[in-house]
Motif scaffolding. Structure first.
Motif, PDB file in Angstrom:
ATOM      1  N   GLU A  82       0.821  -1.218   0.000  1.00  0.00           N
ATOM      2  CA  GLU A  82       0.000   0.000   0.000  1.00  0.00           C
ATOM      3  C   GLU A  82       0.853   1.265   0.000  1.00  0.00           C
ATOM      4  O   GLU A  82       0.451   2.290  -0.550  1.00  0.00           O
ATOM      5  CB  GLU A  82      -0.935   0.003   1.206  1.00  0.00           C
ATOM      6  N   SER A  83       2.021   1.201   0.623  1.00  0.00           N
ATOM      7  CA  SER A  83       2.887   2.382   0.674  1.00  0.00           C
ATOM      8  C   SER A  83       3.887   2.409  -0.478  1.00  0.00           C
ATOM      9  O   SER A  83       4.758   3.283  -0.520  1.00  0.00           O
ATOM     10  CB  SER A  83       3.618   2.443   2.012  1.00  0.00           C
ATOM     11  N   LEU A  84       3.749   1.458  -1.392  1.00  0.00           N
ATOM     12  CA  LEU A  84       4.621   1.356  -2.565  1.00  0.00           C
ATOM     13  C   LEU A  84       6.098   1.273  -2.166  1.00  0.00           C
ATOM     14  O   LEU A  84       6.964   1.895  -2.785  1.00  0.00           O
ATOM     15  CB  LEU A  84       4.383   2.523  -3.517  1.00  0.00           C
ATOM     16  N   MET A  85       6.358   0.488  -1.123  1.00  0.00           N
ATOM     17  CA  MET A  85       7.729   0.309  -0.632  1.00  0.00           C
ATOM     18  C   MET A  85       8.179  -1.131  -0.826  1.00  0.00           C
ATOM     19  O   MET A  85       7.358  -2.046  -0.915  1.00  0.00           O
ATOM     20  CB  MET A  85       7.814   0.655   0.861  1.00  0.00           C
ATOM     21  N   ASN A  86       9.478  -1.310  -0.869  1.00  0.00           N
ATOM     22  CA  ASN A  86      10.097  -2.623  -0.903  1.00  0.00           C
ATOM     23  C   ASN A  86      10.729  -2.883   0.463  1.00  0.00           C
ATOM     24  O   ASN A  86      11.009  -1.938   1.203  1.00  0.00           O
ATOM     25  CB  ASN A  86      11.193  -2.670  -1.976  1.00  0.00           C
ATOM     26  N   PRO A  87      10.999  -4.137   0.798  1.00  0.00           N
ATOM     27  CA  PRO A  87      11.646  -4.427   2.080  1.00  0.00           C
ATOM     28  C   PRO A  87      12.950  -3.648   2.282  1.00  0.00           C
ATOM     29  O   PRO A  87      13.264  -3.240   3.396  1.00  0.00           O
ATOM     30  CB  PRO A  87      11.904  -5.937   2.021  1.00  0.00           C
TER      31      PRO A  87
END
Length: 138
Positions: A82-87
């Motif tokens: 949802e936050s358009l982030m990767n690990p």
């Protein structure tokens, strides 16, 4: 001591229909689960007369609960998506909540976050209580 699987097969199934026994058994299993956070194998004290001494292993717990362990991580995946982030974009993984105490959850998170050190500085139960209080105060 026999392993859990073999020991439970020797019991009369009717003992599990007693509400008091079921409640005490749930409490005994919860105690064993907590001990498995620091031990590989722990005794399981069954709460009734004639119960054989049993042992339960961390491996059995993880094997039995693998689907639940996988589902426990779904919110982590959802938040990142949802936050358009990767690990790799996450700086700090703060461990809060009851399941964060389970080594199997910690191992899965370490793998997902590519070996990142997990932050255990915050008391998990306190963090959940504070978060709930903040949610309800808005």
């Amino acid at each position: 001591r026999p392993r859990l699987e073999a020991g439970l097969q020797t019991l009369d199934p009717s003992v599990f229909t007693d509400v008091d026994v079921s409640s005490a058994l749930l409490q005994a299993v919860e105690i064993a689960k907590r001990q498995l956070a620091v031990e590989e194998v722990v005794p399981l004290q069954l709460p009734f007369q004639g119960a054989p001494p049993l042992e339960v292993s961390r491996e059995l717990l993880e094997e039995t609960c693998s689907e639940l362990l996988d589902r426990a991580l779904e919110p982590v995946y959802a938040v990142l998506q949802e936050s358009l982030m990767n690990p790799e974009d996450v700086d700090d993984v703060v461990m809060v909540g009851g399941s964060s105490k389970l080594l199997a959850i910690q191992q899965r998170l370490r793998i997902f976050f590519k070996g990142k050190i997990l932050n255990h500085d915050t008391d998990p139960d306190t963090a959940i209580a504070v978060g709930a209080a903040l949610s309800f105060s808005c």
